[in-house]
Design a protein around this motif. Structure first.
Motif, PDB file in Angstrom:
ATOM      1  N   VAL A  40      45.123 -33.371  30.467  1.00 54.82           N
ATOM      2  CA  VAL A  40      46.361 -33.467  31.042  1.00 54.82           C
ATOM      3  C   VAL A  40      46.775 -32.194  31.973  1.00 54.82           C
ATOM      4  O   VAL A  40      45.932 -31.050  31.787  1.00 54.82           O
ATOM      5  CB  VAL A  40      47.651 -33.675  30.247  1.00 54.82           C
ATOM      6  CG1 VAL A  40      47.668 -34.881  29.476  1.00 54.82           C
ATOM      7  CG2 VAL A  40      47.316 -32.297  29.020  1.00 54.82           C
ATOM      8  N   PHE A  41      47.225 -32.386  32.860  1.00 52.16           N
ATOM      9  CA  PHE A  41      47.465 -30.989  33.925  1.00 52.16           C
ATOM     10  C   PHE A  41      48.989 -30.967  34.182  1.00 52.16           C
ATOM     11  O   PHE A  41      49.850 -32.181  34.186  1.00 52.16           O
ATOM     12  CB  PHE A  41      47.098 -31.041  35.396  1.00 52.16           C
ATOM     13  CG  PHE A  41      45.418 -31.140  35.160  1.00 52.16           C
ATOM     14  CD1 PHE A  41      44.926 -29.943  35.095  1.00 52.16           C
ATOM     15  CD2 PHE A  41      44.807 -32.499  35.195  1.00 52.16           C
ATOM     16  CE1 PHE A  41      43.282 -30.141  35.037  1.00 52.16           C
ATOM     17  CE2 PHE A  41      43.548 -32.525  35.170  1.00 52.16           C
ATOM     18  CZ  PHE A  41      42.848 -31.256  35.056  1.00 52.16           C
ATOM     19  N   GLY A  42      49.806 -29.741  34.256  1.00 52.10           N
ATOM     20  CA  GLY A  42      50.938 -29.475  34.614  1.00 52.10           C
ATOM     21  C   GLY A  42      51.670 -30.118  35.709  1.00 52.10           C
ATOM     22  O   GLY A  42      50.759 -30.137  36.756  1.00 52.10           O
ATOM     23  N   GLU A  43      52.800 -30.727  35.642  1.00 48.29           N
ATOM     24  CA  GLU A  43      53.552 -31.340  36.816  1.00 48.29           C
ATOM     25  C   GLU A  43      54.316 -30.319  37.633  1.00 48.29           C
ATOM     26  O   GLU A  43      55.185 -30.006  37.155  1.00 48.29           O
ATOM     27  CB  GLU A  43      54.211 -32.415  36.448  1.00 48.29           C
ATOM     28  CG  GLU A  43      53.613 -33.593  35.793  1.00 48.29           C
ATOM     29  CD  GLU A  43      52.777 -34.211  36.612  1.00 48.29           C
ATOM     30  OE1 GLU A  43      52.816 -34.489  37.912  1.00 48.29           O
ATOM     31  OE2 GLU A  43      51.626 -34.486  36.135  1.00 48.29           O
ATOM     32  N   ARG A  44      53.625 -29.995  38.496  1.00 46.16           N
ATOM     33  CA  ARG A  44      54.307 -28.800  39.223  1.00 46.16           C
ATOM     34  C   ARG A  44      54.869 -29.133  40.575  1.00 46.16           C
ATOM     35  O   ARG A  44      54.558 -30.546  41.231  1.00 46.16           O
ATOM     36  CB  ARG A  44      52.980 -27.714  39.816  1.00 46.16           C
ATOM     37  CG  ARG A  44      52.218 -27.072  38.615  1.00 46.16           C
ATOM     38  CD  ARG A  44      53.032 -26.225  37.984  1.00 46.16           C
ATOM     39  NE  ARG A  44      52.194 -25.466  36.780  1.00 46.16           N
ATOM     40  CZ  ARG A  44      52.640 -25.681  35.506  1.00 46.16           C
ATOM     41  NH1 ARG A  44      53.811 -26.332  34.963  1.00 46.16           N
ATOM     42  NH2 ARG A  44      51.779 -25.016  34.539  1.00 46.16           N
ATOM     43  N   SER A  45      55.486 -28.360  41.040  1.00 46.29           N
ATOM     44  CA  SER A  45      56.480 -28.852  42.228  1.00 46.29           C
ATOM     45  C   SER A  45      55.322 -28.870  43.588  1.00 46.29           C
ATOM     46  O   SER A  45      54.420 -27.922  43.376  1.00 46.29           O
ATOM     47  CB  SER A  45      57.450 -27.797  42.672  1.00 46.29           C
ATOM     48  OG  SER A  45      57.946 -27.812  43.847  1.00 46.29           O
ATOM     49  N   ILE A  84      48.644 -23.639  31.239  1.00 47.46           N
ATOM     50  CA  ILE A  84      48.139 -23.848  32.608  1.00 47.46           C
ATOM     51  C   ILE A  84      46.681 -23.875  32.466  1.00 47.46           C
ATOM     52  O   ILE A  84      45.971 -22.983  31.815  1.00 47.46           O
ATOM     53  CB  ILE A  84      48.602 -22.582  33.583  1.00 47.46           C
ATOM     54  CG1 ILE A  84      49.977 -22.735  33.828  1.00 47.46           C
ATOM     55  CG2 ILE A  84      47.744 -22.852  34.674  1.00 47.46           C
ATOM     56  CD1 ILE A  84      50.802 -21.556  34.559  1.00 47.46           C
ATOM     57  N   SER A  85      45.939 -24.964  32.792  1.00 49.31           N
ATOM     58  CA  SER A  85      44.436 -24.889  32.963  1.00 49.31           C
ATOM     59  C   SER A  85      44.054 -23.999  33.790  1.00 49.31           C
ATOM     60  O   SER A  85      44.432 -23.691  34.840  1.00 49.31           O
ATOM     61  CB  SER A  85      44.002 -26.445  33.234  1.00 49.31           C
ATOM     62  OG  SER A  85      44.497 -27.317  32.418  1.00 49.31           O
ATOM     63  N   LYS A  86      42.789 -23.314  33.594  1.00 51.55           N
ATOM     64  CA  LYS A  86      42.282 -22.159  34.415  1.00 51.55           C
ATOM     65  C   LYS A  86      40.789 -22.072  34.094  1.00 51.55           C
ATOM     66  O   LYS A  86      40.206 -22.484  33.184  1.00 51.55           O
ATOM     67  CB  LYS A  86      43.036 -20.823  34.389  1.00 51.55           C
ATOM     68  CG  LYS A  86      43.213 -20.383  32.916  1.00 51.55           C
ATOM     69  CD  LYS A  86      43.913 -19.324  32.698  1.00 51.55           C
ATOM     70  CE  LYS A  86      43.913 -18.865  31.271  1.00 51.55           C
ATOM     71  NZ  LYS A  86      44.865 -17.577  31.043  1.00 51.55           N
ATOM     72  N   VAL A  87      40.149 -21.559  35.112  1.00 57.26           N
ATOM     73  CA  VAL A  87      38.971 -21.149  35.125  1.00 57.26           C
ATOM     74  C   VAL A  87      38.444 -19.772  35.222  1.00 57.26           C
ATOM     75  O   VAL A  87      39.325 -18.987  36.150  1.00 57.26           O
ATOM     76  CB  VAL A  87      38.099 -21.753  36.101  1.00 57.26           C
ATOM     77  CG1 VAL A  87      36.362 -21.290  35.953  1.00 57.26           C
ATOM     78  CG2 VAL A  87      38.238 -23.301  36.131  1.00 57.26           C
ATOM     79  N   SER A  88      38.075 -18.666  34.344  1.00 57.52           N
ATOM     80  CA  SER A  88      37.745 -17.471  34.578  1.00 57.52           C
ATOM     81  C   SER A  88      36.203 -16.887  34.304  1.00 57.52           C
ATOM     82  O   SER A  88      35.618 -17.855  33.546  1.00 57.52           O
ATOM     83  CB  SER A  88      38.818 -16.745  33.644  1.00 57.52           C
ATOM     84  OG  SER A  88      38.507 -16.980  32.225  1.00 57.52           O
ATOM     85  N   THR A  89      36.249 -15.854  34.748  1.00 56.34           N
ATOM     86  CA  THR A  89      34.717 -15.337  34.799  1.00 56.34           C
ATOM     87  C   THR A  89      34.560 -14.596  33.145  1.00 56.34           C
ATOM     88  O   THR A  89      35.332 -14.191  32.670  1.00 56.34           O
ATOM     89  CB  THR A  89      34.268 -14.451  35.812  1.00 56.34           C
ATOM     90  OG1 THR A  89      35.224 -13.226  35.626  1.00 56.34           O
ATOM     91  CG2 THR A  89      34.401 -15.078  37.164  1.00 56.34           C
ATOM     92  N   MET A  90      33.308 -14.981  32.742  1.00 61.47           N
ATOM     93  CA  MET A  90      33.038 -14.139  31.632  1.00 61.47           C
ATOM     94  C   MET A  90      33.023 -12.778  31.667  1.00 61.47           C
ATOM     95  O   MET A  90      32.499 -12.294  32.821  1.00 61.47           O
ATOM     96  CB  MET A  90      31.646 -14.772  31.025  1.00 61.47           C
ATOM     97  CG  MET A  90      31.844 -16.186  30.256  1.00 61.47           C
ATOM     98  SD  MET A  90      30.232 -16.545  29.557  1.00 61.47           S
ATOM     99  CE  MET A  90      30.648 -15.825  27.942  1.00 61.47           C
ATOM    100  N   GLU A  91      33.579 -12.126  30.771  1.00 58.69           N
ATOM    101  CA  GLU A  91      33.497 -10.563  30.856  1.00 58.69           C
ATOM    102  C   GLU A  91      32.486  -9.781  29.930  1.00 58.69           C
ATOM    103  O   GLU A  91      32.391 -10.433  28.741  1.00 58.69           O
ATOM    104  CB  GLU A  91      34.887 -10.033  30.863  1.00 58.69           C
ATOM    105  CG  GLU A  91      35.918 -10.451  31.774  1.00 58.69           C
ATOM    106  CD  GLU A  91      37.221  -9.782  31.975  1.00 58.69           C
ATOM    107  OE1 GLU A  91      37.272  -8.820  31.014  1.00 58.69           O
ATOM    108  OE2 GLU A  91      38.188 -10.388  32.563  1.00 58.69           O
TER     109      GLU A  91
END
Length: 109
Positions: A40-45, A84-91
């Motif tokens: 599922v993803f947020g329903e954003r404007s 919020i679904s997201k992708v981030s880099t490994m630190e």
């Protein structure tokens, strides 16, 4: 009224940490994999667009079910609200650990 379950799944893929939300998570029929279904993803404007969520949404567009290798899953949480679904880099390190087998058969003599 039945409670609606939302799961936050955090996993590593190609050196990036993914955080997605799904309605169904199970061990699935494939040994060594976690089955994630109904992402599922947020329903954003349409006026305000979050680029990090749009990137994840584009990557999983048209996916009914995905299977994640068990060794790549960092965490699965049942949450009250979808984030919020997201992708981030490994630190921390530029070294990726070699995947270890889940099952190692014993010596056959």
């Amino acid at each position: 009224m039945a409670a609606s379950h939302i799961f936050k799944v955090v996993f590593v893929n190609q050196g990036k940490v993914y955080e997605i939300y799904a309605r169904k998570v199970s061990h699935g029929a494939l040994f060594g994999f976690i089955e994630v279904e109904d992402i599922v993803f947020g329903e954003r404007s349409a006026v305000v667009v979050d680029p990090s969520e749009e990137k994840v949404k584009a990557e999983f567009e048209g996916v009914k079910r995905t299977y994640l290798p068990l060794h790549s899953v960092l965490r699965v949480d049942e949450v009250r609200q979808q984030g919020i679904s997201k992708v981030s880099t490994m630190e921390g390190s530029n070294v990726t650990p070699f995947p270890m087998p889940m099952y190692t058969p014993g010596d056959k003599k």
